[in-house]
Write an enzyme that holds these catalytic residues in place. Structure first.
Site, PDB file in Angstrom:
ATOM      1  N   ASN A 117       0.646  -1.026   0.072  1.00  0.00           N
ATOM      2  CA  ASN A 117       0.006   0.140  -0.008  1.00  0.00           C
ATOM      3  C   ASN A 117       1.012   1.253   0.046  1.00  0.00           C
ATOM      4  O   ASN A 117       1.611   1.586   1.042  1.00  0.00           O
ATOM      5  CB  ASN A 117      -0.693   0.055   1.242  1.00  0.00           C
ATOM      6  CG  ASN A 117      -1.628   1.203   1.422  1.00  0.00           C
ATOM      7  OD1 ASN A 117      -1.724   2.209   0.516  1.00  0.00           O
ATOM      8  ND2 ASN A 117      -2.677   1.370   2.605  1.00  0.00           N
ATOM      9  N   TRP A 118       0.980   1.716  -1.129  1.00  0.00           N
ATOM     10  CA  TRP A 118       1.982   2.887  -1.292  1.00  0.00           C
ATOM     11  C   TRP A 118       1.437   4.283  -0.498  1.00  0.00           C
ATOM     12  O   TRP A 118       1.970   5.231  -0.559  1.00  0.00           O
ATOM     13  CB  TRP A 118       2.186   3.133  -2.839  1.00  0.00           C
ATOM     14  CG  TRP A 118       3.463   2.352  -3.376  1.00  0.00           C
ATOM     15  CD1 TRP A 118       3.826   1.027  -2.515  1.00  0.00           C
ATOM     16  CD2 TRP A 118       3.930   2.241  -4.541  1.00  0.00           C
ATOM     17  NE1 TRP A 118       4.764   0.353  -3.512  1.00  0.00           N
ATOM     18  CE2 TRP A 118       4.671   1.229  -4.662  1.00  0.00           C
ATOM     19  CE3 TRP A 118       3.938   3.130  -5.628  1.00  0.00           C
ATOM     20  CZ2 TRP A 118       5.534   1.010  -5.701  1.00  0.00           C
ATOM     21  CZ3 TRP A 118       4.728   2.845  -6.774  1.00  0.00           C
ATOM     22  CH2 TRP A 118       5.671   1.698  -6.860  1.00  0.00           C
ATOM     23  N   LYS A 119       0.108   4.144  -0.308  1.00  0.00           N
ATOM     24  CA  LYS A 119      -0.368   5.446   0.365  1.00  0.00           C
ATOM     25  C   LYS A 119      -0.079   6.554  -0.609  1.00  0.00           C
ATOM     26  O   LYS A 119      -0.279   6.413  -1.668  1.00  0.00           O
ATOM     27  CB  LYS A 119       0.076   5.416   1.749  1.00  0.00           C
ATOM     28  CG  LYS A 119      -0.102   4.367   2.507  1.00  0.00           C
ATOM     29  CD  LYS A 119       0.020   4.570   4.040  1.00  0.00           C
ATOM     30  CE  LYS A 119      -0.007   3.129   4.808  1.00  0.00           C
ATOM     31  NZ  LYS A 119      -0.018   3.253   6.180  1.00  0.00           N
ATOM     32  N   HIS A 142      -9.452   1.242   5.203  1.00  0.00           N
ATOM     33  CA  HIS A 142      -8.109   1.361   5.789  1.00  0.00           C
ATOM     34  C   HIS A 142      -8.397   2.449   7.054  1.00  0.00           C
ATOM     35  O   HIS A 142      -9.250   3.415   6.890  1.00  0.00           O
ATOM     36  CB  HIS A 142      -7.240   2.137   4.777  1.00  0.00           C
ATOM     37  CG  HIS A 142      -5.775   1.751   5.374  1.00  0.00           C
ATOM     38  ND1 HIS A 142      -5.456   2.957   6.308  1.00  0.00           N
ATOM     39  CD2 HIS A 142      -4.671   1.101   5.005  1.00  0.00           C
ATOM     40  CE1 HIS A 142      -4.039   2.390   6.735  1.00  0.00           C
ATOM     41  NE2 HIS A 142      -3.828   1.423   5.961  1.00  0.00           N
ATOM     42  N   GLU A 148      -5.114  -4.784  10.441  1.00  0.00           N
ATOM     43  CA  GLU A 148      -4.119  -3.678  10.724  1.00  0.00           C
ATOM     44  C   GLU A 148      -4.424  -2.887  12.164  1.00  0.00           C
ATOM     45  O   GLU A 148      -5.129  -2.011  11.924  1.00  0.00           O
ATOM     46  CB  GLU A 148      -3.991  -2.799   9.645  1.00  0.00           C
ATOM     47  CG  GLU A 148      -3.553  -3.544   8.321  1.00  0.00           C
ATOM     48  CD  GLU A 148      -3.356  -2.261   7.316  1.00  0.00           C
ATOM     49  OE1 GLU A 148      -2.091  -2.526   6.735  1.00  0.00           O
ATOM     50  OE2 GLU A 148      -3.857  -1.584   7.206  1.00  0.00           O
TER      51      GLU A 148
END
Ligand code: 13P
Length: 257
Positions: free
Chosen positions: A10-12, A93, A168
């Protein structure tokens, strides 16, 4: 059927076209780790360029809107993501639940829209530190998932292909802290039981449950070797091919040859 470990970056909100070289390196390296499924979710602007070049890895998104289209300035639909080459979308998220005030109901609507558009969904869940300290983590996550998971996957034949869950813990994201292996095992077992309850034994047993929160090459082997951990959702350590593929290597070592 037991699925391959799934390692998702997840490169955000990191990455311009300069990062395409890193994506290429990840794609090339993934060919040495065929027992592992490797994917990356870059910012929207890099989905199509990476899709065009990648031979092996899947590219996905980090959000979508719940509507098919319409007057929603600044938003992007699941169908548009699929059109750009996305194969999956990360939803729910904690950074969006907190930063964009996304409710469980909204996350579920987005997930249903994504499934409808043919995308795979990675549904995130996780408790904050106060909830963990108060002993309420498992209850919280079960309730959050029950209210967020898409309804539309229930009727699919390939539920376990289309849906992945990512646990998470919020306090472990970007902090260098990870949950203890015992806590991960406890939470993943509880999520597994919930998935079996919701989708039945066959489908519920095959849905992969990823762990996320400060996963790095150095801790990946232990985390990925924990019961019911089917892969990892990786933030910071997915931004370079070296560290990300170190995690893929550890994942490969957990698979019986
Ligand atoms: P870090 O790996 O940087 O802790 O981020 C985890 C995460 O939020 C992935 O979605």
């Amino acid at each position: 059927m037991t699925q391959r470990p799934y390692i998702v970056g997840n490169w955000k909100m990191h990455g311009t076209r300069a990062m395409l070289a890193e994506a290429r390196a990840i794609d090339r390296a993934a060919q040495r780790h065929m027992r592992v499924e490797v994917a990356i979710a870059p910012p929207f602007t890099l989905i199509h360029p990476i899709h065009r070049e990648a031979e092996l890895i899947a590219v996905g998104a980090q959000n979508c809107h719940e509507a098919d289209g319409g007057a929603h300035t600044g938003e992007i639909s699941a169908g548009m993501l699929a059109d750009a080459g996305a194969k999956f979308v990360i939803l729910g998220h904690s950074e969006r639940r907190q930063g964009q005030k996304e409710s469980n109901a909204l996350v579920r609507a987005k997930a249903d829209a994504a499934i409808e558009a043919g995308l795979r969904v990675i549904m995130c869940c996780g408790e904050d530190e106060a909830t963990r300290d108060a002993g309420g983590a498992v209850d919280f996550v079960k309730k959050q998932l029950t209210a967020s998971l898409p309804k539309s996957v229930e009727d699919l034949e390939d539920t376990a292909e289309r849906l992945t869950v990512a646990y998470e813990p919020i306090w472990a994201i970007g902090t260098g802290k990870t949950a203890s292996l015992a806590d991960i095992a406890e939470m993943h077992a509880a999520i597994r039981a919930l998935l079996v309850e919701l989708y039945g034994e066959e489908k519920g047993s095959d849905i992969r449950i990823l762990y996320g929160g400060s996963v790095k090459p150095e801790n990946a082997r232990d985390i990925l070797g924990t019961a019911e951990v089917g892969g990892a959702l990786v933030g910071g350590a997915s931004l370079t091919a070296d560290s990300f593929m170190g995690i893929a290597l550890a994942a490969g070592e957990t698979v019986d040859s």
